[in-house]
Design an enzyme around this catalytic site. Structure first.
Site: not given
Lengths: 219, 239, 219, 239
Positions: C45-48, C87
């Protein structure tokens, strides 16, 4: 004339409360011994530590905890550890208030040479080129003259450069000097017992000196 | 989770070939991949290009690879403390490329972050700048330096799990996380290998996605290069 | 013709054991439900976060633990957390094996438009531009035709682009298609009950189709 | 250690001025500096440029600053979920610059790492590339994007010590560490403020050198934007 500890002691007086400081190998390392008690200073070691403490007690050495000189050290309450990229990131982004390092030569333009002597085995620049290119405030600890009495404060460096136009302040066994914006050294203080004339003779780069230059206060 | 565990160093480095470029983590002898280096000596792989901040000492670290003439080229920031290194360099057997320490770290990081090049002021106006593009931003000159490519990155962590997540201990972290991100194949050796779930996700320094193979190393020597101590009565930082 | 879950189910068949996968919002999110049991997949998940788990049980929601769609989620054993720069660093350096995202339009050159409709309030591209520009392997989940029956697989995108020449595979309610290197869509599979002719009519970009195209296997 | 503690949010933001550029950490409403935002509303500072991945919701997060007309410009990657935002944008009261999320994060990181510019492929060939330098490396096009400047960075951490060291919890980390590195003045609010020595040096995400002021926030609401749950019988990821 100052010995190594005297140079370190004089440089320590440039440190202000709240500074983050990076100390190079050699005389700069000694500066840590002269930071006044009660002053809050954080030492950065570029291998990845903020808050370098003193050497460990005998038997408490940790092979995983060293400084950039590869010496065993300790952390302090409030220390932090980070990787080499972040370490030089904080150096490049000028979060370190003061960098103190040694030099073989400094020119009147503020160029510095401290990593390579042609014909001798070159060990490398380590972090020195990053430090001199990035630091907002650098103090050089160096010998004013070599054993043959030749000046190491020159019109132009003769050795391969570490950085250009980056040095602003120099402390030697003879004097404290600033590098002027337009070029040239300005004599700020002389070491105890050293005459302005002797400093003039010992400086081959352009030197600006008032007739009356105060003696260093080392206390 | 994806299981990255291999049995040992020999299996981990099985496909490192003559002429490969390797990154090796560590600063001096602190945090070096001891087991992988020993396995490389056993395997005898030669003509290696090694990207590593230092080159070890005569009888430890990368010095072991130098002694057995497995290294063609070193890319480092500082290479003192090694007589065999000096001998090979002066005799022309060994190539050396010296680059500033921050540039070395950042070129590794650039690879891990998918950035083909970065700008740094380190080396502007010096011989390091020769042949490189200089560019001025906001009145200051910077060199453009390219991301590093490496066939393999060999790193050493304190703890890891079989999913490849790594936690480093104290200043043995140094170059290890940035090199771990940069290897086409990254091999991690750890002092303690645990199961997924045993490491706190918030404390992981290198996420497992960057690690391709992991094993629990053994018999770590962790040699100290400069043993500096003080007596109980001393208050000084340095003697 | 497939419904949203059918598209997700077909895309799930493209996932291989050991993949790190980034799922966009909408149909791509549904793909997680169809990953075969026993297959080891890690969702990014690209928020980390690497290792996104299912939604939390009622009452166990953690406001500090969300996905890129801002939904409350969970971690799994082996998960790791990192900042937004790392990320997207792992996305740019192609450590993510597969990216699945939605689109409004795809061109026969592999261009994609999925973030902006002129005249409508623009919410932003979020991480989509980074994902399409960097991923080595992207599958687009989209509707083949809009409600008016007009094709969304076009010779050229009419909407502002998200990325150029980056899409290689598309799964729609009608078909699975590849984008050819030289340009043009190649029909790979047709949805159950959908004819090649209907797919041809529904594709305004150049379409290459054999006479006999196999029906999707959704099991 | 150097003591960075201030008493509260009002003291921390005392010198933020009309027209300043602020970075605000958080992703959606997760990990946002709630106390600093509330203090900014109390102070009434206006004409702010806010660099933040999102713009909050109508009655929370940056939405509170929008409601009181304190924001001149938003620099974000995604700004949905906010009717007042939409109204101000359409009426021309508010300027908005939309940039890719990875570009946003990396431009912050670049500032913290002293890199004046970075290269990213995100946005090549799109309207994001307009007016920007494109450069080809190894056959692939990249945009040159500049490091972000911000007068203040406002970040929220889980724990911190008075020396400014920060530890983030779970995905509330997001943009906070990269913005913390980028602010000319960085203000950190934490759920729990401890004394130096209470945080493990190996677990610190943001070293204190990057943080100028720190305080323990209060009454964290930590609002959830999309409450998604499953029943005990469900195995699906999503309903």
């Amino acid at each position: 004339m100052l010995d190594k500890n005297g140079i370190a002691r004089r440089i320590a007086k440039e440190i202000r409360d709240g500074y983050y400081v990076n100390l190079g190998i050699g005389i700069p390392t000694l500066v840590a011994n002269y930071i006044p008690e009660g002053m809050n200073i954080v030492l950065q070691s570029e291998n990845g530590l903020l808050g370098m403490g003193p050497f460990p007690y005998e038997g408490e050495e940790d092979p995983d905890l060293i400084n950039a000189g590869k010496q065993t050290i300790t952390t302090l309450p409030g220390s932090s550890i980070f990787d080499s990229a972040m370490s030089f990131g904080m150096i490049r982004s000028q979060k370190i208030d003061l960098t103190i390092l040694g030099a073989m030569e400094v020119s009147e333009q503020g160029d510095i040479a401290n990593w390579k002597i042609p014909g001798k085995m070159v060990k490398g620049m380590g972090g020195a080129m990053d430090l001199v290119a990035s630091a907002k405030n650098i103090i050089v600890a160096m010998q004013h003259i070599n054993k043959a009495g030749e000046s190491k404060l020159l019109p132009k460096c003769t050795l391969p450069l570490t950085g250009v136009k980056c040095i602003r302040k120099i402390v030697t066994e003879l004097a404290v000097l600033d590098v002027l914006d337009g070029g040239g050294f300005r004599l700020i203080e002389r070491a105890p017992g050293v005459s302005v004339d002797f400093i003039k003779q010992s400086t081959s780069g352009k030197l600006f000196a008032e007739a009356d230059v105060k003696e260093m206060d080392l206390n | 989770m994806i299981n990255k565990q291999v049995s040992d160093a020999d299996e981990a480095i099985r496909d490192i070939k003559d002429g490969n470029t390797l990154m090796l983590g560590g600063f001096g002898l602190c945090g070096i991949p001891e087991n992988c280096i020993a396995a490389l000596v056993r395997k005898g792989t030669s003509q290696l290009t090694c990207i590593s901040n230092n080159a070890g000492v005569d009888d430890f670290g990368i010095g072991l690879l130098l002694k057995s003439r497995q290294v063609k080229k070193m890319i480092s920031s500082y290479v003192g403390e090694n007589a065999e290194f000096e001998r090979q360099l002066l005799s022309g057997e060994l190539e050396v490329e010296l680059i500033p320490q921050g540039t070395l770290a950042t070129r590794c990081m650039a690879a891990g972050y998918g950035m083909p090049a970065i700008y740094t002021p380190a080396g502007v106006g010096t011989e390091v700048a020769e042949g490189k593009e200089t560019r001025n931003f906001n009145g200051k000159d910077y060199l453009m330096e390219y991301a590093f490519e490496a066939d393999f990155a060999l790193v050493k962590a304190w703890k890891g799990d079989t999913a490849g997540n790594l936690i480093f201990r104290s200043t043995s972290r140094n170059f290890n996380p940035v090199m771990a991100m940069a290897g086409k194949i990254t091999i991690a050796e750890v002092e303690e290998l645990v199961q997924p779930g045993e490491l706190d996700p918030d404390h992981i320094h290198t996420p497992g996605v960057y690690v391709h193979r992991i094993f629990q190393g053994k018999e770590y020597e962790k040699r100290i290069e400069q043993r500096t101590v003080r007596s109980k009565s001393e208050t000084n930082y340095v003697g």
